[in-house]
Design a protein around this motif. Sequence first.
Motif, short mmCIF file in Angstrom:
data_model
loop_
_atom_site.label_atom_id
_atom_site.label_comp_id
_atom_site.label_asym_id
_atom_site.label_seq_id
_atom_site.Cartn_x
_atom_site.Cartn_y
_atom_site.Cartn_z
N GLU A 65 0.84 -1.19 0.00
CA GLU A 65 0.00 0.00 0.00
C GLU A 65 0.88 1.25 0.00
OE1 GLU A 65 -3.43 1.74 3.01
OE2 GLU A 65 -2.78 -0.34 3.20
N CYS A 66 0.40 2.28 -0.68
CA CYS A 66 1.07 3.58 -0.67
C CYS A 66 -0.01 4.65 -0.67
CB CYS A 66 1.97 3.73 -1.89
SG CYS A 66 2.75 5.35 -2.00
N ASP A 67 0.03 5.53 0.31
CA ASP A 67 -0.94 6.61 0.35
C ASP A 67 -0.30 7.87 0.93
OD1 ASP A 67 -0.71 5.55 2.90
OD2 ASP A 67 -2.84 5.57 3.33
N GLU A 68 -1.05 8.96 0.86
CA GLU A 68 -0.54 10.22 1.37
C GLU A 68 -1.20 10.53 2.71
OE1 GLU A 68 0.53 13.89 -1.13
OE2 GLU A 68 -1.45 14.39 -0.28
N ILE A 69 -0.39 10.98 3.66
CA ILE A 69 -0.89 11.35 4.98
C ILE A 69 -0.42 12.77 5.29
CG2 ILE A 69 -0.88 8.97 5.82
CD1 ILE A 69 1.69 9.85 7.45
N THR A 79 3.48 0.96 2.99
CA THR A 79 3.24 -0.17 3.87
C THR A 79 3.72 -1.44 3.17
OG1 THR A 79 1.31 0.96 4.77
CG2 THR A 79 1.49 -1.41 5.21
N TYR A 80 4.53 -2.20 3.87
CA TYR A 80 5.11 -3.43 3.34
C TYR A 80 4.66 -4.61 4.19
CZ TYR A 80 8.31 -0.41 0.76
OH TYR A 80 8.83 0.54 -0.08
N SER A 81 4.34 -5.71 3.54
CA SER A 81 4.14 -6.95 4.29
C SER A 81 5.53 -7.53 4.54
CB SER A 81 3.25 -7.93 3.52
OG SER A 81 3.90 -8.36 2.34
N GLU A 101 7.97 -10.50 7.03
CA GLU A 101 8.01 -11.70 7.87
C GLU A 101 9.01 -11.44 8.98
OE1 GLU A 101 9.00 -14.89 5.23
OE2 GLU A 101 7.33 -14.44 3.90
N ALA A 102 8.55 -10.71 9.99
CA ALA A 102 9.42 -10.37 11.12
C ALA A 102 8.78 -10.89 12.40
CB ALA A 102 9.61 -8.86 11.21
N GLU A 103 9.61 -11.04 13.41
CA GLU A 103 9.11 -11.51 14.70
C GLU A 103 8.13 -10.49 15.26
OE1 GLU A 103 10.95 -12.39 19.06
OE2 GLU A 103 12.17 -12.93 17.33
N ASN A 104 6.91 -10.90 15.56
CA ASN A 104 5.87 -10.05 16.13
C ASN A 104 5.46 -8.89 15.24
OD1 ASN A 104 5.76 -11.61 18.51
ND2 ASN A 104 7.49 -10.49 19.34
N ALA A 105 5.65 -8.99 13.95
CA ALA A 105 5.23 -7.92 13.04
C ALA A 105 4.87 -8.51 11.68
CB ALA A 105 6.31 -6.88 12.89
N SER A 106 3.77 -8.02 11.14
CA SER A 106 3.38 -8.45 9.80
C SER A 106 3.53 -7.32 8.79
CB SER A 106 1.94 -8.96 9.81
OG SER A 106 1.06 -7.93 10.21
N CYS A 107 3.75 -6.10 9.30
CA CYS A 107 3.88 -4.94 8.41
C CYS A 107 5.00 -4.02 8.87
CB CYS A 107 2.59 -4.11 8.41
SG CYS A 107 1.20 -4.95 7.69
N ALA A 108 5.63 -3.43 7.87
CA ALA A 108 6.59 -2.35 8.12
C ALA A 108 6.05 -1.13 7.39
CB ALA A 108 7.98 -2.71 7.61
N VAL A 109 6.08 0.00 8.05
CA VAL A 109 5.56 1.24 7.47
C VAL A 109 6.69 2.26 7.42
CG1 VAL A 109 3.90 3.12 7.75
CG2 VAL A 109 3.25 0.78 8.35
N LEU A 110 6.87 2.88 6.25
CA LEU A 110 7.87 3.94 6.08
C LEU A 110 7.14 5.23 5.74
CD1 LEU A 110 10.59 2.15 3.90
CD2 LEU A 110 10.50 2.36 6.40
N LEU A 111 7.51 6.31 6.42
CA LEU A 111 6.98 7.64 6.12
C LEU A 111 8.07 8.41 5.39
CD1 LEU A 111 5.29 8.49 9.55
CD2 LEU A 111 4.28 7.37 7.54
N VAL A 112 7.73 8.94 4.22
CA VAL A 112 8.72 9.59 3.36
C VAL A 112 8.23 10.98 2.98
CG1 VAL A 112 9.91 9.44 1.13
CG2 VAL A 112 9.48 7.36 2.46
N SER A 113 9.11 11.95 3.07
CA SER A 113 8.81 13.31 2.64
C SER A 113 10.00 13.84 1.86
CB SER A 113 8.54 14.21 3.85
OG SER A 113 8.31 15.53 3.44
N GLY A 114 9.75 14.33 0.66
CA GLY A 114 10.83 14.87 -0.15
C GLY A 114 11.89 13.85 -0.50
#
Length: 157
Positions: free
Chosen positions: A78-82, A118-120, A122-135
Amino acid sequence: MFVLNFKVKNRGKALRHIFIIFLIVILIVFACLKGCSGSKSDTATCDEIGEYSLKAETEEQRIDILHSFGIENAKLTECDEITIPEDFNSVTEKYNEIQMQTGLDLTPYKGQKAQRFTYSVEAENASCAVLLVSGGRLIGGHLTNRVYGEGVRPLSG
């Protein structure tokens, strides 16, 4: 009309002094512009992994950031703007404390728009990694298992 007239005995010496003053002024202006431009570092430091790149313009760079934190096999879902909130409440303050654990700080980005990747994973206790990017630069990120109430963790785990 006002006319200023002066006599220079040694033109070569006067020209050298004017040239040196001119160079000093140019150097001061350049230093001020460089220091005042708000240029930000392309790296951050995290206690767990050390220094890592904040360059996140391309998918490859974002995957490299995840690899820096030991996150493998990430797939963009997923990719969206916040918009980073203008005023931080207790929840956003706590979230920003998580960012600070990985050498990041959302405070300078209050009220600004950012992309959320948002990335799926396979990490311990996590199903997603989220990166916030600006510029094209990483400004925040976290791990989550998307279970409401269980919160988020820093990218460093």
